[in-house]
Design an enzyme around this catalytic site. Structure first.
Site, PDB file in Angstrom:
ATOM      1  N   ASP A   1     -12.720 -21.607 -49.611  1.00 48.42           N
ATOM      2  CA  ASP A   1     -11.839 -21.161 -50.690  1.00 48.42           C
ATOM      3  C   ASP A   1     -10.873 -22.247 -51.164  1.00 48.42           C
ATOM      4  O   ASP A   1     -10.734 -23.298 -50.532  1.00 48.42           O
ATOM      5  CB  ASP A   1     -11.058 -19.911 -50.242  1.00 48.42           C
ATOM      6  CG  ASP A   1     -10.576 -19.983 -48.788  1.00 48.42           C
ATOM      7  OD1 ASP A   1     -10.505 -21.101 -48.246  1.00 48.42           O
ATOM      8  OD2 ASP A   1     -10.284 -18.935 -48.192  1.00 48.42           O
TER       9      ASP A   1
ATOM     10  N   ASN B   1      -5.532  -8.737 -40.961  1.00 48.60           N
ATOM     11  CA  ASN B   1      -6.085  -7.502 -41.522  1.00 48.60           C
ATOM     12  C   ASN B   1      -7.611  -7.539 -41.592  1.00 48.60           C
ATOM     13  O   ASN B   1      -8.234  -6.710 -42.243  1.00 48.60           O
ATOM     14  CB  ASN B   1      -5.513  -7.260 -42.929  1.00 48.60           C
ATOM     15  CG  ASN B   1      -5.839  -8.395 -43.891  1.00 48.60           C
ATOM     16  OD1 ASN B   1      -6.520  -9.362 -43.526  1.00 48.60           O
ATOM     17  ND2 ASN B   1      -5.352  -8.297 -45.112  1.00 48.60           N
TER      18      ASN B   1
ATOM     19  N   HIS C   1      -9.403 -10.086 -42.889  1.00 45.16           N
ATOM     20  CA  HIS C   1      -9.991 -10.818 -44.023  1.00 45.16           C
ATOM     21  C   HIS C   1     -10.728 -12.066 -43.549  1.00 45.16           C
ATOM     22  O   HIS C   1     -10.400 -12.645 -42.520  1.00 45.16           O
ATOM     23  CB  HIS C   1      -8.945 -11.131 -45.103  1.00 45.16           C
ATOM     24  CG  HIS C   1      -7.962 -12.206 -44.770  1.00 45.16           C
ATOM     25  ND1 HIS C   1      -6.615 -12.085 -45.019  1.00 45.16           N
ATOM     26  CD2 HIS C   1      -8.112 -13.437 -44.232  1.00 45.16           C
ATOM     27  CE1 HIS C   1      -5.997 -13.188 -44.647  1.00 45.16           C
ATOM     28  NE2 HIS C   1      -6.884 -14.025 -44.162  1.00 45.16           N
TER      29      HIS C   1
ATOM     30  N   GLU D   1     -10.228  -9.901 -49.071  1.00 45.13           N
ATOM     31  CA  GLU D   1      -9.228  -9.003 -48.501  1.00 45.13           C
ATOM     32  C   GLU D   1      -9.807  -7.590 -48.374  1.00 45.13           C
ATOM     33  O   GLU D   1     -10.790  -7.255 -49.035  1.00 45.13           O
ATOM     34  CB  GLU D   1      -7.991  -8.971 -49.408  1.00 45.13           C
ATOM     35  CG  GLU D   1      -7.248 -10.297 -49.522  1.00 45.13           C
ATOM     36  CD  GLU D   1      -6.562 -10.721 -48.232  1.00 45.13           C
ATOM     37  OE1 GLU D   1      -6.403  -9.875 -47.320  1.00 45.13           O
ATOM     38  OE2 GLU D   1      -6.189 -11.903 -48.134  1.00 45.13           O
TER      39      GLU D   1
HETATM   40  C1  F6R Z   1      -9.030 -20.212 -44.702  1.00 45.91           C
HETATM   41  C2  F6R Z   1      -9.364 -18.820 -44.869  1.00 45.91           C
HETATM   42  C3  F6R Z   1      -8.615 -17.690 -44.239  1.00 45.91           C
HETATM   43  C4  F6R Z   1      -8.141 -17.971 -42.819  1.00 45.91           C
HETATM   44  C5  F6R Z   1      -7.392 -16.778 -42.235  1.00 45.91           C
HETATM   45  C6  F6R Z   1      -6.793 -17.069 -40.885  1.00 45.91           C
HETATM   46  O1  F6R Z   1      -9.896 -21.044 -45.440  1.00 45.91           O
HETATM   47  O2  F6R Z   1     -10.283 -18.585 -45.591  1.00 45.91           O
HETATM   48  O3  F6R Z   1      -9.420 -16.549 -44.254  1.00 45.91           O
HETATM   49  O4  F6R Z   1      -9.241 -18.284 -42.013  1.00 45.91           O
HETATM   50  O5  F6R Z   1      -6.363 -16.398 -43.109  1.00 45.91           O
HETATM   51  O6  F6R Z   1      -5.804 -18.028 -41.034  1.00 45.91           O
HETATM   52  P1  F6R Z   1      -5.082 -18.709 -39.785  1.00 45.91           P
HETATM   53  O7  F6R Z   1      -6.122 -19.540 -39.095  1.00 45.91           O
HETATM   54  O8  F6R Z   1      -4.012 -19.558 -40.405  1.00 45.91           O
HETATM   55  O9  F6R Z   1      -4.580 -17.602 -38.928  1.00 45.91           O
END
Ligand code: F6R
Length: 247
Positions: A67, A136, A138, A143
């Site tokens: 992303d 959550n 995602h 989401e």
């Molecule tokens: C990052 C991404 C997000 C993260 C997720 C966990 O490219 O796509 O889905 O993997 O938000 O983030 P952290 O590792 O910061 O807890």
């Protein structure tokens, strides 16, 4: 699904780096799907260390990231392109022209998403997709919602995410309101998935994703339908699964 329990974040990072290294060693021309966020940082650090020791060669590797924020250039230190350069690409012998991140500067969302799907197809699909997980459930910017979004799409960031990001920007106008993200179909089409998690904030999401019902309310729950998922998680993030006697 294989679940490896790591003692702590350092252990998770090393175990995950071992799995990714094996992929690169066994298939030097591999296509890796990569993620940003705090969880993969330790794994990237470990890969850099092994590269510096001469144990890893990235010269033929291609990467596609999950992303990117819409509206941010790769030079903006809040962009995911910048994150990847500084946390990994700048420190290894990868050909940067083969490292792909959605084009945050493309204003036409449809074009940006179509272009990215084409890139994923043109590199022959993803061999191993690295995923972090949100509290959550995602994955990428997919989401919780009413349906699984299929391919790369543009998402509106939630009010709380926009507010949380505001501190990194000089003015509210600069804070990204949207992002481009691979969809569930892109992720599920990867031959292998490597999901990493650490910390108690992920315990509920991990339990629901790996053992709960498969529902777009918990986007990562779809991974139960993938045939080659490896989870590397620390004891804190596995705590609820342990408590339920499932591991
Ligand atoms: C990052 C991404 C997000 C993260 C997720 C966990 O490219 O796509 O889905 O993997 O938000 O983030 P952290 O590792 O910061 O807890």
């Amino acid at each position: 699904m294989i679940i490896y329990a790591g003692k702590d974040y350092y252990d998770v990072s090393r175990k995950a780096a071992n799995i990714m290294s094996a992929q690169i060693i066994m298939k030097p021309r591999t296509v890796l799907g990569l993620a940003t966020g705090s969880t993969p940082v330790g794994m990237y650090r470990q890969l850099i260390e092994w590269y510096e020791k001469g144990d890893l060669d990235f010269s033929q590797v291609t990467t596609v990231n999950l992303d990117e924020y819409k509206g941010l250039s790769g030079n903006n230190n809040q962009s995911y392109r910048y994150f990847m350069n500084t946390n990994l690409f700048d420190h290894i012998n990868i050909d940067k022209s083969r490292t792909y991140v959605p084009n945050g500067l493309e204003e036409d969302s449809r074009k940006a998403c179509e272009d990215y799907n084409k890139i994923i197809r043109s590199v022959g699909g993803i061999d191993m997709q690295l995923l972090g997980i949100g509290g959550n459930g995602h994955i990428g910017f997919n989401e919780p919602g009413e349906a699984f979004e299929k391919e790369t799409h543009c998402v509106d960031l939630t009010e709380s995410t926009i507010k949380a990001n505001a501190r990194f920007f000089a003015s509210m106008d600069e804070v990204p309101k949207q992002a481009y993200t691979m969809g569930i179909k892109n992720i599920m089409s990867a031959k292998k998935i490597l999901l990493i998690a650490a910390g108690s904030a992920k315990a509920d999401a991990l339990y629901k994703s790996l053992y709960g019902p498969i529902t777009p309310n918990v986007p990562a729950s779809i991974l139960q339908l993938h045939q080659d998922v490896t989870v590397v998680a620390d004891e804190e993030s596995l705590s609820l699964i342990r408590e339920k006697g499932l591991l």
